[in-house]
Motif scaffolding. Structure first.
Motif, PDB file in Angstrom:
ATOM      1  N   MET A   1      -5.370  24.141  -0.125  1.00  0.00           N
ATOM      2  CA  MET A   1      -4.652  24.132   1.151  1.00  0.00           C
ATOM      3  C   MET A   1      -3.209  23.716   0.914  1.00  0.00           C
ATOM      4  O   MET A   1      -2.930  22.751   0.198  1.00  0.00           O
ATOM      5  N   ASN A   2      -2.282  24.468   1.495  1.00  0.00           N
ATOM      6  CA  ASN A   2      -0.861  24.180   1.340  1.00  0.00           C
ATOM      7  C   ASN A   2      -0.217  23.950   2.698  1.00  0.00           C
ATOM      8  O   ASN A   2      -0.359  24.774   3.618  1.00  0.00           O
ATOM      9  N   LEU A   3       0.505  22.839   2.804  1.00  0.00           N
ATOM     10  CA  LEU A   3       1.239  22.489   4.015  1.00  0.00           C
ATOM     11  C   LEU A   3       2.729  22.540   3.728  1.00  0.00           C
ATOM     12  O   LEU A   3       3.228  21.833   2.842  1.00  0.00           O
ATOM     13  N   LEU A   4       3.455  23.372   4.471  1.00  0.00           N
ATOM     14  CA  LEU A   4       4.916  23.390   4.426  1.00  0.00           C
ATOM     15  C   LEU A   4       5.418  22.617   5.635  1.00  0.00           C
ATOM     16  O   LEU A   4       5.202  23.021   6.773  1.00  0.00           O
ATOM     17  N   HIS A   5       6.059  21.509   5.376  1.00  0.00           N
ATOM     18  CA  HIS A   5       6.480  20.537   6.393  1.00  0.00           C
ATOM     19  C   HIS A   5       8.004  20.589   6.474  1.00  0.00           C
ATOM     20  O   HIS A   5       8.697  20.265   5.506  1.00  0.00           O
ATOM     21  N   ALA A  87      19.388  35.158  -3.652  1.00  0.00           N
ATOM     22  CA  ALA A  87      18.951  33.976  -4.399  1.00  0.00           C
ATOM     23  C   ALA A  87      18.730  32.781  -3.472  1.00  0.00           C
ATOM     24  O   ALA A  87      17.894  31.917  -3.752  1.00  0.00           O
ATOM     25  N   LEU A  88      19.461  32.733  -2.360  1.00  0.00           N
ATOM     26  CA  LEU A  88      19.260  31.674  -1.371  1.00  0.00           C
ATOM     27  C   LEU A  88      18.047  31.948  -0.486  1.00  0.00           C
ATOM     28  O   LEU A  88      17.388  31.023  -0.014  1.00  0.00           O
ATOM     29  N   THR A  89      17.768  33.216  -0.258  1.00  0.00           N
ATOM     30  CA  THR A  89      16.748  33.609   0.712  1.00  0.00           C
ATOM     31  C   THR A  89      15.347  33.686   0.127  1.00  0.00           C
ATOM     32  O   THR A  89      14.378  33.217   0.742  1.00  0.00           O
ATOM     33  N   LEU A  90      15.212  34.273  -1.050  1.00  0.00           N
ATOM     34  CA  LEU A  90      13.887  34.525  -1.611  1.00  0.00           C
ATOM     35  C   LEU A  90      13.038  33.263  -1.759  1.00  0.00           C
ATOM     36  O   LEU A  90      11.851  33.278  -1.390  1.00  0.00           O
ATOM     37  N   PRO A  91      13.567  32.144  -2.255  1.00  0.00           N
ATOM     38  CA  PRO A  91      12.711  30.951  -2.380  1.00  0.00           C
ATOM     39  C   PRO A  91      12.157  30.472  -1.042  1.00  0.00           C
ATOM     40  O   PRO A  91      11.022  29.975  -0.979  1.00  0.00           O
ATOM     41  N   LEU A  92      12.931  30.632   0.036  1.00  0.00           N
ATOM     42  CA  LEU A  92      12.451  30.210   1.354  1.00  0.00           C
ATOM     43  C   LEU A  92      11.309  31.105   1.823  1.00  0.00           C
ATOM     44  O   LEU A  92      10.330  30.636   2.415  1.00  0.00           O
ATOM     45  N   GLU A  95       8.202  30.291  -0.204  1.00  0.00           N
ATOM     46  CA  GLU A  95       7.655  29.004   0.230  1.00  0.00           C
ATOM     47  C   GLU A  95       6.812  29.176   1.494  1.00  0.00           C
ATOM     48  O   GLU A  95       5.724  28.601   1.607  1.00  0.00           O
ATOM     49  N   LEU A  96       7.299  29.975   2.428  1.00  0.00           N
ATOM     50  CA  LEU A  96       6.552  30.206   3.667  1.00  0.00           C
ATOM     51  C   LEU A  96       5.321  31.060   3.417  1.00  0.00           C
ATOM     52  O   LEU A  96       4.251  30.788   3.980  1.00  0.00           O
ATOM     53  N   ARG A  97       5.439  32.062   2.578  1.00  0.00           N
ATOM     54  CA  ARG A  97       4.282  32.916   2.281  1.00  0.00           C
ATOM     55  C   ARG A  97       3.168  32.149   1.585  1.00  0.00           C
ATOM     56  O   ARG A  97       1.990  32.502   1.706  1.00  0.00           O
ATOM     57  N   LEU A 102       2.073  25.644   8.562  1.00  0.00           N
ATOM     58  CA  LEU A 102       3.499  25.355   8.704  1.00  0.00           C
ATOM     59  C   LEU A 102       3.661  24.301   9.784  1.00  0.00           C
ATOM     60  O   LEU A 102       3.216  24.484  10.918  1.00  0.00           O
ATOM     61  N   LEU A 103       4.278  23.187   9.416  1.00  0.00           N
ATOM     62  CA  LEU A 103       4.555  22.097  10.346  1.00  0.00           C
ATOM     63  C   LEU A 103       6.059  22.049  10.585  1.00  0.00           C
ATOM     64  O   LEU A 103       6.836  21.850   9.646  1.00  0.00           O
ATOM     65  N   LEU A 104       6.464  22.223  11.842  1.00  0.00           N
ATOM     66  CA  LEU A 104       7.881  22.208  12.195  1.00  0.00           C
ATOM     67  C   LEU A 104       8.188  21.033  13.108  1.00  0.00           C
ATOM     68  O   LEU A 104       7.515  20.834  14.124  1.00  0.00           O
ATOM     69  N   GLY A 105       9.216  20.268  12.770  1.00  0.00           N
ATOM     70  CA  GLY A 105       9.744  19.259  13.673  1.00  0.00           C
ATOM     71  C   GLY A 105      10.934  19.846  14.397  1.00  0.00           C
ATOM     72  O   GLY A 105      11.942  20.189  13.762  1.00  0.00           O
TER      73      GLY A 105
END
Length: 225
Positions: A1-5, A87-92, A95-97, A102-105
């Motif tokens: 399980m992966n959580l992106l916070h 190069a700035l966009t692909l890692p984001l 990370e989401l994929r 996905l936890l958003l504040g």
């Protein structure tokens, strides 16, 4: 399980309701699922740069090419500016994929989402990034989203300022456009967060406490699921 916070409040945790709530969720999630899959991104401490012409040009070229998997976009890059943007966009995007949750504040700034969060949204909303090129189906159909919203006033259903809420409708529309299933999108609001700080809102302090208590209970329950 992966959580992106992801946090987007300009305040430190002691002053930020959204940060306190996302921290509560993350603590409960780690207790239930372990610490290895938790990734935290602070959009104020590490801002995502706004888009430039290079990103826009590359995005249009990818759109004209039809569905293109992110790992193949670099073959369509035609300039150093486009290469920098990608190069700035692909890692984001990656990370989401990779996230299961996905936890958003999301504090409400001027009736909508913070600019720091909008910059992240603009980056990851790249043509075809979350579409299966073979089937056309969304790759985020199973993504579980918990968006914790902190609002200084009262914007809930039936309140006088309900129509001034451009935060929840925006998030609901954007995630729907990405293909997140409606049942997997959880919008949790803590209302009247400015009541304890503003003398003219002092009479609403008890309502604020009740709203925060409900939000705490909800995020704790969602994290354990």
């Amino acid at each position: 399980m992966n959580l992106l916070h992801i946090d987007s409040s300009a305040d430190i945790e002691a002053d930020s309701v959204s940060r306190r709530l996302t921290a509560l969720f993350a603590t409960a999630w780690r207790a239930a699922h372990g610490t290895g899959g938790h990734r935290h991104r602070d959009l104020c401490a590490d801002p995502v740069p706004p888009l430039t012409a290079g990103q826009a040009t590359l995005g249009r070229r990818v759109q004209r090419s039809g569905p293109v998997a992110p790992e193949k976009v670099s073959a369509l890059v035609e300039s150093p500016a486009e290469e920098r943007e990608w190069a700035l966009t692909l890692p984001l995007i990656e990370e989401l994929r990779a996230a299961d949750t996905l936890l958003l504040g999301v504090p409400m700034y001027n009736f909508a989402v913070p600019a720091a969060l909008k910059a992240w949204i603009d980056r990851v909303t790249f043509p075809g990034a979350f579409t299966d090129p073979d089937t056309g189906e969304s790759l985020l159909g199973e993504l579980r989203v918990v968006a914790v919203m902190a609002r200084g006033g009262g914007y809930g259903p039936g309140t006088p300022r309900e129509r001034d809420d451009f935060q929840a409708p925006y998030l609901r529309t954007w995630f729907g456009q990405l293909g997140v299933a409606p049942d997997n999108l959880h919008l949790v609001a803590a209302e009247l967060t400015m009541a304890p700080r503003m003398p003219h809102l002092a009479g609403l302090a008890s309502l604020a406490e009740d709203s925060l208590a409900r939000a705490c209970a909800t995020v704790t329950s969602l994290a354990a699921a």
